[in-house]
Write an enzyme that holds these catalytic residues in place. Sequence first.
Site, PDB file in Angstrom:
ATOM      1  N   GLU A 197       0.844  -1.204   0.000  1.00  0.00           N
ATOM      2  CA  GLU A 197       0.000   0.000   0.000  1.00  0.00           C
ATOM      3  C   GLU A 197       0.878   1.252   0.000  1.00  0.00           C
ATOM      4  OE1 GLU A 197      -2.710   1.471  -0.233  1.00  0.00           O
ATOM      5  OE2 GLU A 197      -4.398   0.119   0.099  1.00  0.00           O
ATOM      6  N   ARG A 226      -7.095   0.721  13.627  1.00  0.00           N
ATOM      7  CA  ARG A 226      -5.781   1.117  13.123  1.00  0.00           C
ATOM      8  C   ARG A 226      -5.996   2.155  12.031  1.00  0.00           C
ATOM      9  NH1 ARG A 226      -5.143  -0.476   7.860  1.00  0.00           N
ATOM     10  NH2 ARG A 226      -6.105  -2.445   7.202  1.00  0.00           N
ATOM     11  N   ASN A 276      -5.475   3.810   8.218  1.00  0.00           N
ATOM     12  CA  ASN A 276      -5.462   3.267   6.864  1.00  0.00           C
ATOM     13  C   ASN A 276      -4.812   4.300   5.945  1.00  0.00           C
ATOM     14  OD1 ASN A 276      -5.995   0.962   5.241  1.00  0.00           O
ATOM     15  ND2 ASN A 276      -7.711   2.028   4.294  1.00  0.00           N
ATOM     16  N   ASN A 324     -10.533   5.291   2.557  1.00  0.00           N
ATOM     17  CA  ASN A 324      -9.335   5.101   1.743  1.00  0.00           C
ATOM     18  C   ASN A 324      -8.767   6.423   1.257  1.00  0.00           C
ATOM     19  OD1 ASN A 324      -7.469   3.030   0.808  1.00  0.00           O
ATOM     20  ND2 ASN A 324      -9.260   1.694   0.865  1.00  0.00           N
ATOM     21  N   ASP A 366     -10.006   1.320  -4.146  1.00  0.00           N
ATOM     22  CA  ASP A 366      -9.051   1.388  -3.043  1.00  0.00           C
ATOM     23  C   ASP A 366      -8.334   2.739  -3.086  1.00  0.00           C
ATOM     24  OD1 ASP A 366      -7.056   0.824  -1.105  1.00  0.00           O
ATOM     25  OD2 ASP A 366      -7.121  -1.304  -1.550  1.00  0.00           O
TER      26      ASP A 366
END
Length: 306
Positions: free
Chosen positions: A25, A115, A117, A165, A214
């Site tokens: 990522e 968490r 992102n 995202n 995404d």
Amino acid sequence: MSTTSVLQEWHVTEPYLHLHCALGEGPFYEAATNSLRFVDIKKKRVHWVKLDEGPASVTTVQLDTPVTVTSDIEGVDPQERILIGVKYGIAVLDRKTGKYEYVARFAEGDNERLRSNDGAADPHGRFWLGSMTDIGLDLQPEGHVFLFGGNPVAQSMRYPVTIPNAIGWSPDKKTMYFTHSTERTVFAWDYSAEDGALSNERVFYRHEGPGEPDGFRIDTDGNLWHAVYGESRVLRISPEGKLVGQINLPTHNITCTQFVGTELFITTAGMVEGEGSDEAVQLSGALFKVDVGARGLEPFTFKLYK
């Protein structure tokens, strides 16, 4: 006479670099060193590769926390220190020692379930960062989109979200885009040049298909180059929100994109046996690149408040 437009297509078959990421990522172009940084969220790693030297020049830092995104810091040599998204907020990573120190957190008390992102620095030098259910827990709409603007605790700008995202800005900086993956929707707002305030929320693009949009980057013409998780492709979406092109890849879980010149680098996530063809599984978690003839916008830098 037909008015049906033909999608411009690119086909990528070979990886540029294959580190077998579990969840590759956050690709980021480090202009100061002509390097590409990216992370592996699940394996808690930051990687960077010197593009002049090629795949053999990879350096990896292993952390003890999920690391989700990186950013340059205004006035700081990125070879020394960079900003990273970590489990409970944002931190500064010392590249030489591999040690990190929190700058600000999501909330007064850490929530073990959540968490960070994806995220990005904005034109005002603040940092937008989503939070979501951590890996291995039952996914719930319990995350936020947070804004870090110099306080030790971030401001929640949107709640609840499930998989928040990518965030990005149009070339004129007047529009901010945000992808909510589980809603398969890219939202847009008017973004104030004066104070960064948001108004006029609207749906910019709604994805039809089995996968989920995404991460994305925006080119100088205002097109979004949007990875789709689960569909083996990156979409080129026009400033009007229309699908005008796509990049086809040989593995399924496409996570994010990053321009370096006219080349688009593309991160992917791992698959296990049985989730696709042998080739798709074997190439999962690799880093790909393709020349698309467009150039990306420069990222903004984070202002580290003392």
